[in-house]
Design an enzyme around this catalytic site. Sequence first.
Site, PDB file in Angstrom:
ATOM      1  N   ALA A  11      20.959 -72.217   7.010  1.00  0.00           N
ATOM      2  CA  ALA A  11      20.130 -73.666   6.116  1.00  0.00           C
ATOM      3  C   ALA A  11      21.306 -75.453   6.055  1.00  0.00           C
ATOM      4  O   ALA A  11      22.381 -74.843   6.162  1.00  0.00           O
ATOM      5  CB  ALA A  11      19.921 -73.056   4.777  1.00  0.00           C
TER       6      ALA A  11
ATOM      7  N   GLU B 140      -5.222 -45.950  12.985  1.00  0.00           N
ATOM      8  CA  GLU B 140      -7.329 -44.637  13.633  1.00  0.00           C
ATOM      9  C   GLU B 140      -6.939 -44.231  12.411  1.00  0.00           C
ATOM     10  O   GLU B 140      -8.130 -43.641  12.712  1.00  0.00           O
ATOM     11  CB  GLU B 140      -6.373 -44.356  14.985  1.00  0.00           C
ATOM     12  CG  GLU B 140      -6.069 -45.729  15.758  1.00  0.00           C
ATOM     13  CD  GLU B 140      -4.480 -46.060  16.157  1.00  0.00           C
ATOM     14  OE1 GLU B 140      -4.245 -46.554  16.976  1.00  0.00           O
ATOM     15  OE2 GLU B 140      -3.801 -46.143  15.159  1.00  0.00           O
TER      16      GLU B 140
ATOM     17  N   ASN C 222      28.822 -66.515  12.999  1.00  0.00           N
ATOM     18  CA  ASN C 222      27.313 -66.924  14.053  1.00  0.00           C
ATOM     19  C   ASN C 222      27.087 -67.051  15.546  1.00  0.00           C
ATOM     20  O   ASN C 222      26.644 -66.737  16.237  1.00  0.00           O
ATOM     21  CB  ASN C 222      26.234 -68.049  13.466  1.00  0.00           C
ATOM     22  CG  ASN C 222      26.012 -67.985  12.389  1.00  0.00           C
ATOM     23  OD1 ASN C 222      25.632 -66.793  12.060  1.00  0.00           O
ATOM     24  ND2 ASN C 222      25.008 -68.849  11.188  1.00  0.00           N
TER      25      ASN C 222
ATOM     26  N   CYS D  83      -1.270 -43.388  19.528  1.00  0.00           N
ATOM     27  CA  CYS D  83      -0.521 -42.835  20.168  1.00  0.00           C
ATOM     28  C   CYS D  83      -0.623 -41.505  20.711  1.00  0.00           C
ATOM     29  O   CYS D  83      -1.508 -40.911  20.518  1.00  0.00           O
ATOM     30  CB  CYS D  83       0.685 -42.849  18.791  1.00  0.00           C
ATOM     31  SG  CYS D  83       0.206 -41.001  17.465  1.00  0.00           S
TER      32      CYS D  83
ATOM     33  N   SER E  39      28.051 -75.167  -1.160  1.00  0.00           N
ATOM     34  CA  SER E  39      26.594 -75.392  -0.381  1.00  0.00           C
ATOM     35  C   SER E  39      25.406 -74.582  -1.407  1.00  0.00           C
ATOM     36  O   SER E  39      24.389 -74.758  -0.880  1.00  0.00           O
ATOM     37  CB  SER E  39      26.745 -74.012   0.692  1.00  0.00           C
ATOM     38  OG  SER E  39      27.065 -73.209  -0.199  1.00  0.00           O
TER      39      SER E  39
ATOM     40  N   GLY F 280      28.640 -66.923   8.123  1.00  0.00           N
ATOM     41  CA  GLY F 280      29.049 -68.896   8.134  1.00  0.00           C
ATOM     42  C   GLY F 280      28.600 -69.206  10.203  1.00  0.00           C
ATOM     43  O   GLY F 280      28.729 -68.302  10.605  1.00  0.00           O
TER      44      GLY F 280
ATOM     45  N   CYS G 206      -3.312 -39.624  17.410  1.00  0.00           N
ATOM     46  CA  CYS G 206      -4.556 -40.268  17.215  1.00  0.00           C
ATOM     47  C   CYS G 206      -5.731 -40.462  18.116  1.00  0.00           C
ATOM     48  O   CYS G 206      -6.460 -40.133  17.929  1.00  0.00           O
ATOM     49  CB  CYS G 206      -4.030 -41.947  17.240  1.00  0.00           C
ATOM     50  SG  CYS G 206      -2.932 -42.205  15.716  1.00  0.00           S
TER      51      CYS G 206
ATOM     52  N   TRP H  96      22.535 -76.308  -3.773  1.00  0.00           N
ATOM     53  CA  TRP H  96      21.585 -75.847  -2.864  1.00  0.00           C
ATOM     54  C   TRP H  96      21.434 -77.594  -1.948  1.00  0.00           C
ATOM     55  O   TRP H  96      21.283 -78.168  -2.121  1.00  0.00           O
ATOM     56  CB  TRP H  96      19.759 -75.592  -3.376  1.00  0.00           C
ATOM     57  CG  TRP H  96      20.456 -74.013  -4.420  1.00  0.00           C
ATOM     58  CD1 TRP H  96      20.455 -74.041  -5.824  1.00  0.00           C
ATOM     59  CD2 TRP H  96      20.916 -73.372  -3.986  1.00  0.00           C
ATOM     60  NE1 TRP H  96      20.732 -72.771  -6.239  1.00  0.00           N
ATOM     61  CE2 TRP H  96      21.143 -72.012  -4.641  1.00  0.00           C
ATOM     62  CE3 TRP H  96      20.586 -72.265  -2.457  1.00  0.00           C
ATOM     63  CZ2 TRP H  96      20.413 -70.953  -4.911  1.00  0.00           C
ATOM     64  CZ3 TRP H  96      21.247 -70.183  -2.516  1.00  0.00           C
ATOM     65  CH2 TRP H  96      21.476 -70.120  -3.319  1.00  0.00           C
TER      66      TRP H  96
END
Length: 369
Positions: A159, A55, A305, A78, A173, A301, A89, A175
């Site tokens: 992935a 702003e 997870n 704000c 792994s 891994g 602001c 790719w």
Amino acid sequence: MPAEEDIKFMREALRLAESMRGRTSPDPMVGAVIIKDGKIISTGYHAEVTTPHAEAWAIEKAGSFAKGATMYVNLEPCCFFETKANPPCTQTIIQAGITKVVAAMEDPNPSVAGRGFSELREAGIEVISGVLEEEAKKLNEVFIKYITTQRPFVILKAAMSLDGKIATKTGESFWITGIEARKRAHHLRNIVDAVMVGIGTVLADNPELTVREIEGKIKNPIKIVLDPRVRIKTNCKILKIEPENAIIVAGNQAPKSNIKRIKDKKAEVIAMKTKNGHFMLDSLMKELGKRKITSILLEGGGNTNAFAIASGIVDKVIFFVSPKIIGGEAAKTPVEGYGEEYLSKAVKLRDFKAEKVGEDLMLEGYIIK
């Protein structure tokens, strides 16, 4: 329904805010548009934490033309002193003589939370709120989570092959997905504050956890490693490339000699309690929040997870799915652990969507908690 003109100018404010994604943390992304006689006369956006707010910047560029104008902004202005360089602001808007403010949403920051709107109205400024509110909330979802809970917004990224494997049975792994999906993954690293992995991933893959394979300005995230016994090797890439940008989370029973080796590499060590060999991740998120880490990309891994999801710290998941079939009972999957016994207990997602990224699919959604 918002007027067509309001939607048009608010979309521009959102676009300006979006242009600084990943650069304003721990602040929100904010864009401002000043119009007069139906035309844009000035714009601004919050560029970095130390720069003027959107702003104020837009008003500075507009100069005396701001008097009698309308401002569009994606977040409530704000009403408190953040720094000497960034006064409220609301006061800047009032002093500039702006007569109308159209905002997308109220600021969830408890220091603002409607008080900015009230201050503007008390000064005789017309205030309209709620224009493209859902889009504005989605844009600043990280900020909303952090400012209301003091904990980071966590994105789990994985992935995998079409049959749900993140590696072959031998552990290969690289790719699974194609280059375009990998670029998108590096873009995610570029816009979060930190990337987090478990020690198993570090020992198996020796990742850099840096931003590569994309063009433009990059910002390497903080690298966080969950390592209860501090088994990380001092010659690994994480501790060779910007070690001062690494945080090793150690268990309270980790050998002091191992911790000293890491500190000698200039990395930070956070000691956290463990239970049955696992960290209490909600407590860790609270600790990371104190360090103003607002967003984390979890690239763990299967077991990391699974534990993260079970702990309730994951907000969003992004899976890149490759048109390959790997097979094999011994091949790793993105979410392992104990799993659920009944489908009724399965983790459910909302706002689920799919996008083609190169030869792969990107699937994303938000965990229903």
